[in-house]
Design a protein around this motif. Sequence first.
Motif, short mmCIF file in Angstrom:
data_model
loop_
_atom_site.label_atom_id
_atom_site.label_comp_id
_atom_site.label_asym_id
_atom_site.label_seq_id
_atom_site.Cartn_x
_atom_site.Cartn_y
_atom_site.Cartn_z
N ILE A 28 4.80 63.48 55.45
CA ILE A 28 5.06 64.95 56.03
C ILE A 28 5.74 65.42 57.16
CG2 ILE A 28 3.41 66.70 55.61
CD1 ILE A 28 1.64 66.05 53.93
N ASP A 29 4.62 64.60 58.42
CA ASP A 29 5.77 64.93 59.30
C ASP A 29 6.81 64.41 59.85
OD1 ASP A 29 2.99 66.36 60.38
OD2 ASP A 29 2.44 64.34 60.95
N GLN A 30 7.12 63.23 58.93
CA GLN A 30 8.59 62.72 58.89
C GLN A 30 9.75 63.23 58.23
OE1 GLN A 30 8.08 58.67 57.80
NE2 GLN A 30 7.06 57.89 60.17
N VAL A 31 9.22 63.79 57.41
CA VAL A 31 9.91 64.55 55.96
C VAL A 31 10.41 66.21 56.68
CG1 VAL A 31 9.68 65.51 53.89
CG2 VAL A 31 8.98 63.40 53.40
N GLY A 32 9.33 66.87 57.07
CA GLY A 32 9.47 67.72 58.14
C GLY A 32 8.94 69.07 57.06
N PRO A 33 8.86 69.97 57.28
CA PRO A 33 8.70 71.52 57.10
C PRO A 33 8.86 71.23 55.12
CG PRO A 33 10.18 72.21 57.94
CD PRO A 33 10.03 70.35 58.27
N TYR A 34 7.96 72.54 54.85
CA TYR A 34 8.08 72.09 53.08
C TYR A 34 9.47 73.52 53.14
CZ TYR A 34 7.89 74.02 48.61
OH TYR A 34 8.10 74.55 47.13
N SER A 35 10.01 73.37 51.87
CA SER A 35 11.21 74.48 51.81
C SER A 35 11.92 73.98 49.94
CB SER A 35 12.94 74.13 52.67
OG SER A 35 13.04 72.90 51.75
N VAL A 36 12.33 75.61 50.23
CA VAL A 36 12.65 75.90 48.66
C VAL A 36 13.72 76.27 48.62
CG1 VAL A 36 10.94 76.67 47.51
CG2 VAL A 36 11.82 75.45 46.00
N GLU A 37 14.61 76.66 47.36
CA GLU A 37 15.70 77.53 46.85
C GLU A 37 15.68 78.04 45.56
OE1 GLU A 37 20.09 76.99 46.24
OE2 GLU A 37 19.75 75.74 46.79
N TYR A 38 15.37 78.89 45.49
CA TYR A 38 15.05 79.93 44.23
C TYR A 38 16.46 80.58 44.26
CZ TYR A 38 10.20 79.24 45.08
OH TYR A 38 8.77 78.38 44.67
N LEU A 39 16.59 80.59 42.86
CA LEU A 39 17.93 80.99 42.29
C LEU A 39 17.97 81.99 41.88
CD1 LEU A 39 19.61 77.53 42.28
CD2 LEU A 39 20.02 78.74 44.05
N LYS A 40 18.63 83.39 41.67
CA LYS A 40 18.42 84.19 40.36
C LYS A 40 19.06 83.79 38.92
CE LYS A 40 22.67 86.48 40.77
NZ LYS A 40 23.88 87.43 40.59
N PRO A 41 17.61 83.30 38.20
CA PRO A 41 17.86 83.72 37.02
C PRO A 41 19.23 84.00 36.21
CG PRO A 41 16.66 85.34 36.97
CD PRO A 41 16.83 84.68 38.35
N ASP A 42 20.04 83.11 35.53
CA ASP A 42 21.20 83.46 35.27
C ASP A 42 22.02 82.32 34.65
OD1 ASP A 42 22.70 82.10 37.42
OD2 ASP A 42 23.23 83.46 38.27
N PHE A 43 23.00 82.64 34.07
CA PHE A 43 23.50 81.66 33.08
C PHE A 43 24.02 80.35 33.68
CE2 PHE A 43 27.29 79.17 31.45
CZ PHE A 43 27.38 79.08 30.09
N GLU A 44 24.84 80.95 35.60
CA GLU A 44 24.48 79.33 35.91
C GLU A 44 24.05 78.89 36.86
OE1 GLU A 44 28.55 78.78 38.58
OE2 GLU A 44 27.28 79.51 40.20
N THR A 45 23.04 79.50 36.85
CA THR A 45 21.30 78.22 37.33
C THR A 45 20.94 78.17 36.19
OG1 THR A 45 21.01 79.97 38.79
CG2 THR A 45 19.15 78.82 38.40
N LEU A 46 20.19 78.35 35.05
CA LEU A 46 19.93 77.69 33.78
C LEU A 46 21.64 76.31 33.57
CD1 LEU A 46 17.55 78.30 32.59
CD2 LEU A 46 18.71 79.66 30.81
N VAL A 47 22.03 76.45 33.67
CA VAL A 47 23.49 75.55 33.45
C VAL A 47 23.48 74.52 34.54
CG1 VAL A 47 25.60 74.84 33.76
CG2 VAL A 47 25.24 76.99 32.11
N ARG A 48 22.49 74.65 36.25
CA ARG A 48 23.05 73.40 36.34
C ARG A 48 21.00 73.13 36.92
NH1 ARG A 48 20.96 73.32 41.41
NH2 ARG A 48 21.71 72.62 43.37
N SER A 49 19.97 73.42 35.23
CA SER A 49 18.82 73.27 35.88
C SER A 49 18.96 71.87 34.67
CB SER A 49 17.36 74.16 34.99
OG SER A 49 17.11 74.82 36.20
N ILE A 50 19.83 72.51 33.83
CA ILE A 50 20.15 71.31 31.93
C ILE A 50 20.68 70.40 33.24
CG2 ILE A 50 21.42 71.09 30.48
CD1 ILE A 50 20.99 73.54 29.91
#
Length: 143
Positions: A28-50
């Motif tokens: 965990i120390d080597q990898v660094g801090p936890y981060s996550v990117e939240y994307l708004k739920p739109d068409f492009e985001t859902l296609v990206r998930s697929i």
Amino acid sequence: MHAATAVFRMQRALLHLRAADPVLARVIDQVGPYSVEYLKPDFETLVRSIVFQQLSGKVARVIFNRLVEAAGNGRLTPESVLKLRTPRLRAVGLSGQKISYIRDLARRARSGEIDFAQLQCMTDEEVRSEEHTSELQSQFHLV
């Protein structure tokens, strides 16, 4: 789950892992801090998930970027995706199954069956109770 809640839960989980396992604490120390990117739920985001399902991040990014480029205008829309023929979608690197899911999503979004603006105003529980969300989750599970 909202972004702040998810981040808080992840921070608690990381603290627990650090305390429970010295090897994981070093990782965990080597990898660094936890981060996550939240994307708004739109068409492009859902296609990206697929597109990203069951692929390494690097490969999925290449395929997704090719798809965006093929669709034109630098953004995916239901209309731009539906204009692309199967050979072109295959050429960007999509499987037949993913093409099927993405086209189905595009048709539902274009018809108004899926209202992305409404999804942003709903709680997680409300989204999960929607019939179309269950269908989409089933699709993602099968991808």
